[in-house]
Design an enzyme around this catalytic site. Structure first.
Site, short mmCIF file in Angstrom:
data_model
loop_
_atom_site.label_atom_id
_atom_site.label_comp_id
_atom_site.label_asym_id
_atom_site.label_seq_id
_atom_site.Cartn_x
_atom_site.Cartn_y
_atom_site.Cartn_z
N GLU A 344 0.81 -1.22 0.00
CA GLU A 344 0.00 0.00 0.00
C GLU A 344 0.85 1.28 0.00
OE1 GLU A 344 -4.09 -1.46 2.17
OE2 GLU A 344 -2.47 -0.80 3.48
N VAL A 345 1.79 1.34 -0.92
CA VAL A 345 2.69 2.49 -0.99
C VAL A 345 2.09 3.53 -1.94
CG1 VAL A 345 5.01 3.29 -1.57
CG2 VAL A 345 4.69 1.05 -0.47
#
Length: 552
Positions: A344-345
């Site tokens: 989830e960058v």
């Protein structure tokens, strides 16, 4: 039933090789009266029709190179306390010790059928690594006083196999209210057991809500009852940084408060407590995203004061700090796997911060390229400390050809990831959120139970690259008040999937698994674990009315 006996096994098991052992076949259908109430179900076993009594002063006799290990002795004492929670011990201690003095059979007690437990451990090693041998054999039978066969014997190659055997032995010991004694039904028992998967994990999250050390120990203790063997400790996230890092002492300024922190000594205590129960602790430092809390103590880690994650990819300080942190953590966490996150960058901060935009342009990198650069650099650091890196699946989805070949891909988003990962030669951990995310409260036990880590993988050599699976207890809505009843009993459904042979836990699970899961949930309750009813529409929901523990 398949049995194999090596040339150096004790005489007991050479004699037992003459027994005819019948495999359990749940697929053929069963009713509650014929089920074997053990969880998880052993690989192979045979039972009889006798009921045996167990001496409350049950004596331990350790044999073999590792049978006198302190870990074995302490485990025996723990389980003895569980087994004889009612009735106590002490009145017949001298008789039990006299009977088993020097490891030799002596005059039998007329009062009890089983007065001693012999634990034979072949290896003296206490190393707890991925793939350590957890197999064991367990025999329980009534002696005639002349036979050389011990009434209760656990044999294992390692102390960790002996721990698994002790758990099974404890589940066979039942308190009888009529006689006020502990009994073992359906004896004689002969069990040969080993896990299906090497990695059987549970993740806890101590960033979204702090869990006191005592609660983490309760979770670990309860994990051992279901034969889990890895605690994945998601210690840090964007909301809080509770861990002491001596090399960078300002990091835990990012904790929620001064009282919601883990000292180095706390972490050592948790790791050692887990090891004594055959459970490894895999720590996680999630980079480069999920790291806003790091900058409370070291603001230079933020791209800017108004844009705080992912970590600043341009600065040597970022990677120097990661290296120093991992060096400190390597002293605490001996397990060979280390989780580096990578999920989830959101790279918006990188593309909107002037000095990072300049850095990207100078290197002709996109933000996706910078993401890969960061992950690979973090992997290099972890590998240099002697760890095998584990990363969430986004890293594999984004740049599979760039990942270090040693990488273990951790699936969570959905199906098909482990098949794709093993096809490219990577190892994989299964945690499909649709089934094994415990914070998804509307997933029924049946879905947890039937999810299989090797689904969609048909080549046996590729199946071996799936090292196992993990249930994930994310902490946004779970803290000390409700974490155990959110974990249990659904985690037990995954535990049996990871331990037991697939063919033995297939078929009509309403008949073959559900009654046993009810029973195991009640066993957890008796042991003080706040496991919720099995058939709740939502996890951790209390009972909706009166009823028996065994049917709710």
């Amino acid at each position: 039933m398949k049995t194999h006996h090596g040339p150096n096994l004790p005489v007991i098991f050479l004699l037992l090789a003459l027994f005819t052992l019948l495999p359990l076949n749940p697929a053929a259908g069963a009713d509650a009266s014929t089920l074997t109430y053990l969880w998880p179900l052993p690989a192979d076993f045979d039972s009889g029709e006798q009921t045996l009594s167990v001496d409350p002063d049950l004596a331990l006799v350790g044999d073999g190179n590792g049978g006198k290990s302190a870990i074995v002795k302490d485990a025996f004492d723990r389980y003895k306390g569980i087994i004889f929670k009612r009735g106590g011990s002490g009145s017949r201690r001298s008789l039990a010790l006299e009977r088993f003095a020097g490891g030799r059979k002596a005059k039998r007690s007329a009062s009890y059928d089983i007065a001693g437990l012999k634990i034979v451990v072949h290896s003296e090693s206490e190393e707890l690594a991925l793939g350590v041998d957890e197999s064991y054999k367990l025999f329980i039978g009534k002696s005639d006083g002349q036979s050389i066969i011990w009434e209760a014997t656990i044999e294992a190659n390692t102390i960790y196999g002996a721990l698994r055997g002790l758990e099974t032995f404890s589940q066979l010991c039942i308190f009888d209210y009529g006689t006020k004694s502990v009994q073992i039904h359906k004896a004689p028992w002969f069990i040969q057991d080993k896990p299906r998967f090497d990695y059987r994990g549970m993740m806890i999250d101590t960033s979204r809500h702090y869990l006191p050390v005592a609660v983490i120990k309760q979770i670990i203790e309860s994990m051992s009852y279901a034969k889990f063997n890895v605690l994945h400790w998601h210690i840090i996230d964007e909301q809080s940084f509770p861990l002491e890092v001596p090399s960078y002492p300002k990091l835990w300024k990012g904790s929620y408060s001064n009282w919601e922190r883990y000292t180095v000594e706390d972490a050592y205590e948790i790791v050692n407590f887990a090891k004594s129960r055959g459970i490894n602790v895999m720590a996680e430092v999630d980079v480069p995203g999920h790291a806003e809390s790091w900058g409370v103590g070291y603001p230079d880690l933020w791209p800017s004061s108004s844009c705080r994650e992912p970590l600043d990819v341009t600065k040597n300080f970022t990677f120097d700090l990661i290296s120093g942190m991992l060096s400190d953590m390597r002293k605490i966490f001996p397990f060979g796997l280390f989780h580096l996150g990578g999920d989830e960058v959101n790279t918006d901060c990188w593309s909107s911060t002037p000095h990072i935009k300049k850095w990207l342009a100078e290197r002709n990198l996109t933000t996706k390229g910078a993401y890969e650069y960061f992950v690979l650099k973090a992997q290099e650091i972890a590998i240099s400390k002697g760890w095998t890196p584990v990363n969430w699946e986004e890293t594999f989805n984004a740049f599979p050809s760039g990942l270090n070949p040693k990488t273990i891909v951790h699936n969570w988003l959905g199906g098909g990831v482990c098949p794709a990962a093993v096809a490219k030669g990577f190892r994989c951990i299964f945690s499909n959120q649709g089934f094994w995310y415990l914070d998804h409260l509307d997933v029924p036990w049946e879905d947890v139970y039937t999810a299989d880590p090797v689904e969609g993988i048909f080549d046996a050599s590729k199946q071996k690259l799936v090292i196992g699976g993990e249930v994930c207890m994310w902490g946004e809505t779970a803290d000390t008040s409700d974490v155990l009843q959110t974990i249990w009993p659904r985690a037990a459904a995954a535990a049996e999937r990871l331990w037991s042979k697939k063919e033995d836990i297939s078929g009509n699970i309403t008949l073959t698994a559900l009654p046993r899961l009810h029973y195991f949930r009640c066993l957890l309750n008796r042991r003080g674990v706040a496991a919720a009813p099995v058939n709740n529409k939502y996890a951790r929901q209390p009972p909706i009315g009166p009823g028996s523990c065994y049917l709710q």
